[in-house]
Scaffold this active site. Structure first.
Site, mmCIF file in Angstrom:
data_model
loop_
_atom_site.group_PDB
_atom_site.id
_atom_site.type_symbol
_atom_site.label_atom_id
_atom_site.label_comp_id
_atom_site.label_asym_id
_atom_site.label_seq_id
_atom_site.Cartn_x
_atom_site.Cartn_y
_atom_site.Cartn_z
ATOM 1 N N ASP A 86 -10.521 1.871 -2.935
ATOM 2 C CA ASP A 86 -11.010 1.657 -1.743
ATOM 3 C C ASP A 86 -12.411 1.606 -1.592
ATOM 4 O O ASP A 86 -12.898 1.224 -0.657
ATOM 5 C CB ASP A 86 -10.419 2.935 -0.938
ATOM 6 C CG ASP A 86 -8.858 2.532 -0.293
ATOM 7 O OD1 ASP A 86 -8.371 1.206 -0.292
ATOM 8 O OD2 ASP A 86 -8.212 3.336 0.196
ATOM 9 N N ASP A 124 0.870 -1.087 -0.042
ATOM 10 C CA ASP A 124 -0.050 0.035 0.027
ATOM 11 C C ASP A 124 0.964 1.400 -0.109
ATOM 12 O O ASP A 124 2.027 1.138 0.325
ATOM 13 C CB ASP A 124 -0.885 0.062 1.242
ATOM 14 C CG ASP A 124 -2.175 0.701 0.966
ATOM 15 O OD1 ASP A 124 -2.323 1.490 -0.129
ATOM 16 O OD2 ASP A 124 -3.278 0.614 1.859
#
Length: 730
Positions: free
Chosen positions: A550, A480
């Protein structure tokens, strides 16, 4: 097929699968553009360059009394600045005397079989020399001894051409690069639409289509990443172009940092396109003998619409950009604990989720953020990749082995590029973050960015991750990156190199990823940047899939995944079923529809399976069983968009196996309508001579019937409804 050079008229004819690209060295050594489009067998000058005395288009030095020749009107391949061309140049260098004028002329060329790699940079590749041909053209500015090697590669099996450039200082004085595009194309006309993929965090890669107009239109990122806000993709398309008809000229930058894609229509209705590293806040000191390699641009031509273009990108990226053990492997169904627990978990809770997931047919458990340091929130511990013994008292190896003993794989989340001010690493090395000494340090998500332009910082990341990955049975990593760059500077660079920091960061990142993915080939790496903030070809070279967004809401994902599919293969898109009301947009959709949308990518779940009802557990088990049976088709089949969520109240698409024996058709309606019309959808990609059985309605139809007449869609009651039907040739 390949590359030919006609010595008589100094033309190069590049032929990819069904594409021709033609350029010419004009008198005086000017490299000019003649044609890019549908393949022609032989070029005899049908659209030869034309000249006219244009007012306020001056004539270069050395042209004598010929007032018809001006670089201001000449279609060029890699244009310079300052010698009569007033359009945006492809590159610009600043000399020690302050001048920024350059004048590149043809010097020589090489035609090579195959495709050389770009040192330190991701790029497409070939596995056999006969898959591609490469042309290297050396352009020189003899006054300042600047050499530019402009490289073209044409693929035998794809309608794709790649472009890159290498600048080399062969002189005796320093030069500073202030702009370097990787490619330039000057089209002879301007009757196009401009297609791009803009967005935002949790709203990535929406499709934008606007007319090309006089002046400049552009896409760019100044954020230190390719970004959620603009994807490094753009296309010029004919006005009549749709999914199945019309010409497309597409450009995609194989890079994960700041970029600029520029379209300029001049006063004579010619269109210039160039793409490369964003010159904003960029420069690169080129000392005598030094060279600079620019990243690659992939250029795709299609004459049968967007689907034709997408097909080329998908197959090229799936097989000649993605690499490693997982390139051609079916991807596992995963469960991620993030939206189930966030930071609040312990070993017992993790095992409870893993055990129940296994019963439902899920194959991989992923432990997300919160397992390291004192990470009980997002204010602390990034940079300290040490297991939190309060949450996992028996350590990571013990937990991973327990999951593995259940015949499940185990995966782990990292955010290696970041550092928290509240961390041991920051207390020890406060200068290891990107910063400017005289300025404050802005934070995003309460974190700073490690300075990957520094070798010792890169090595620290490699060492920490190697220790974790070597000492536990980990088969998946979610990588990430959750903030963009501010106060861009490096404590390790001198003042005259500070504007190199962002690009040196990318080179450091690529080096880290190359070392770790090579050292751990058995691990499936998934790229993530707040979801889809670095969904670009550069990342796919190292990590064959990306967390698409997301935003896990199924209806939001219709547009996100639809837009992403314009360029990027289905096998690269992570898609999960999450809880309702959805955590991002607070919408409630059925488990069926959430499953159908998520099963249209690399399938997984991101919810607390221990809270499911018996009815929901049964549905999840059915979904995982269906996906296992059909995932090779979905992940690696041919993908066709049928109805766009950007144009109406529904969306539809179909996956078709390469042999056209099987297909999976998906239809989603968004809002319920009063007195709804009957709807049908024309399918695509099938064999018109075959008969197909649709399991869910127990009926057979011919392929030509399904594609030419269409398939009736049942009336679906309520908002956010869907169908997912399996077709099998009989």
């Amino acid at each position: 097929m390949g590359i030919t050079y006609n010595e008589k008229d100094h033309t190069f004819h590049l032929q990819a699968k069904d594409t021709s690209y033609i350029l010419k060295v004009r008198e005086g050594g000017y490299l000019t553009h003649l044609y890019w489009g549908k393949k022609v067998e032989k070029y005899n000058g049908s659209n030869a360059l034309r000249y006219f005395d244009r007012g306020f288009s001056p004539n270069p030095a050395g042209t004598g009394t010929d007032r018809t020749f001006s670089l201001d009107t000449l279609p060029q391949e890699y244009p310079s600045y300052g010698t009569t061309d007033f359009r945006n140049p492809a590159f610009q260098v600043e000399l020690e005397n302050g001048s920024t004028i350059t004048d590149l002329r043809y010097q020589s060329h090489k035609i090579l079989k195959g495709k050389p790699a770009l040192e330190g940079l991701p790029s497409t590749y070939v596995e056999a020399e006969d898959e591609a041909w490469t042309l290297e053209i050396l352009l020189t500015d003899t006054i300042i001894d600047l050499h530019a090697t402009v490289t073209y590669t044409v693929f035998t099996n794809f309608n794709a051409i790649t472009r890159s450039v290498r600048l080399q200082n062969e002189g005796n004085e320093n030069m500073k690069i202030v702009k370097v595009a990787s490619m330039n194309v000057d089209f002879h006309e301007a009757d196009f639409d401009f297609v791009t993929l803009p967005g935002a965090h949790i709203r990535e890669r929406y499709i934008s289509r606007v007319p090309v107009r006089e002046g400049v239109q552009s896409i760019e990122s100044r954020r230190g990443a390719s970004s959620h806000q603009q994807n490094p993709f753009m296309a010029l398309v004919r006005k009549e172009t749709d999914e199945c008809h019309g010409e497309v000229f597409a450009f995609n930058f194989v890079y994960s940092g700041n970029f600029l894609g520029l379209v300029e229509v001049d006063q004579f209705q010619q269109t210039r396109v160039n793409m490369g590293i964003n010159p904003f806040d960029f420069s690169w000191l080129l000392m005598p003998g030094d060279s600079f390699q620019a990243p690659e641009v992939v250029m795709v031509y299609a004459d049968k619409g967007f689907n034709d273009m997408s097909n080329t990108f998908h197959k090229l990226y799936r097989t000649r950009l993605c690499r490693g053990d997982f390139r051609d492997k079916e991807r596992p169904i995963l469960i991620n604990n993030w939206e189930a627990t966030y930071f609040d978990f312990n070993e017992n809770k993790i095992m409870e989720i893993a055990e129940q997931s296994k019963e439902l047919g899920i194959e991989l458990f992923v432990l997300d953020d919160g397992w390291f340091g004192k990470r009980d929130d997002d204010f602390t511990s990034l940079g300290d990749w040490v297991v939190d013994k309060d949450k996992l008292p028996n350590g990571m190896k013990h937990l991973a082995e327990k999951v593995e003993a259940m015949d499940m794989q185990f995966g782990l989340w990292f955010e290696p590029e970041m550092i928290s001010e509240e961390s041991d690493l920051y207390r020890k090395h406060p200068d290891w973050c990107i910063h400017v000494p005289s300025r404050g340090r802005s934070t995003g998500r309460s974190q700073l960015i490690l300075d990957l332009s520094r070798e010792e910082v890169c090595q620290n990341i490699i060492d920490q991750l190697t220790d974790i990955l070597s000492n536990a049975p980990i088969s998946y990593v979610k990588w990430d990156m959750n903030r963009h760059m501010t106060e861009i500077g490096s404590a390790a660079l001198p003042a005259n190199r500070q504007r190199e920091t962002a690009h040196r960061y990318m080179l450091g990142l690529y080096k880290i990823m190359e070392e770790l993915t090579t050292a751990f080939p058995h691990i499936l790496f998934e790229s993530c940047s707040g979801g889809g903030g670095r969904f670009d070809p550069g990342m796919l070279y190292y990590m064959p899939q990306v967390w698409t967004s997301d935003n896990t809401d199924a209806i939001s994902r219709l547009k996100i995944q639809y837009g992403t599919s314009l360029v990027y293969p289905i096998s690269t898109m992570g898609a999960h079923v999450s809880a309702v009301p959805n955590h991002q947009v607070h919408r409630t959709t059925t488990l069926k529809t959430r499953g159908h949308v998520a099963m249209s990518g690399n399938f997984g779940y991101e919810l607390d399976v221990t809270d499911l009802t018996e009815s929901e557990r049964k549905q999840v088990f059915q979904q995982t069983a269906f996906y296992k049976k059909n995932r090779a088709l979905i992940q690696f089949g041919d993908f066709y968009r049928l109805k766009s969520p950007f144009n109406g109240n529904d969306a539809a698409w179909i996956f078709v196996s390469p042999n056209k024996e099987e297909a999976v058709f998906v239809y989603v309606t968004i809002l319920a309508e009063p007195a709804p019309p009957f709807k049908k959808v024309k399918l695509a990609g099938l064999d018109e001579s075959k008969s197909y059985h649709i399991e869910e309605i127990n009926h057979d139809y011919n392929g030509d019937e399904l594609m030419n007449i269409g398939l009736n869609i049942p009336l679906l009651e309520g908002d956010f409804q869907s169908i997912m039907w399996k077709l099998s040739a009989t």
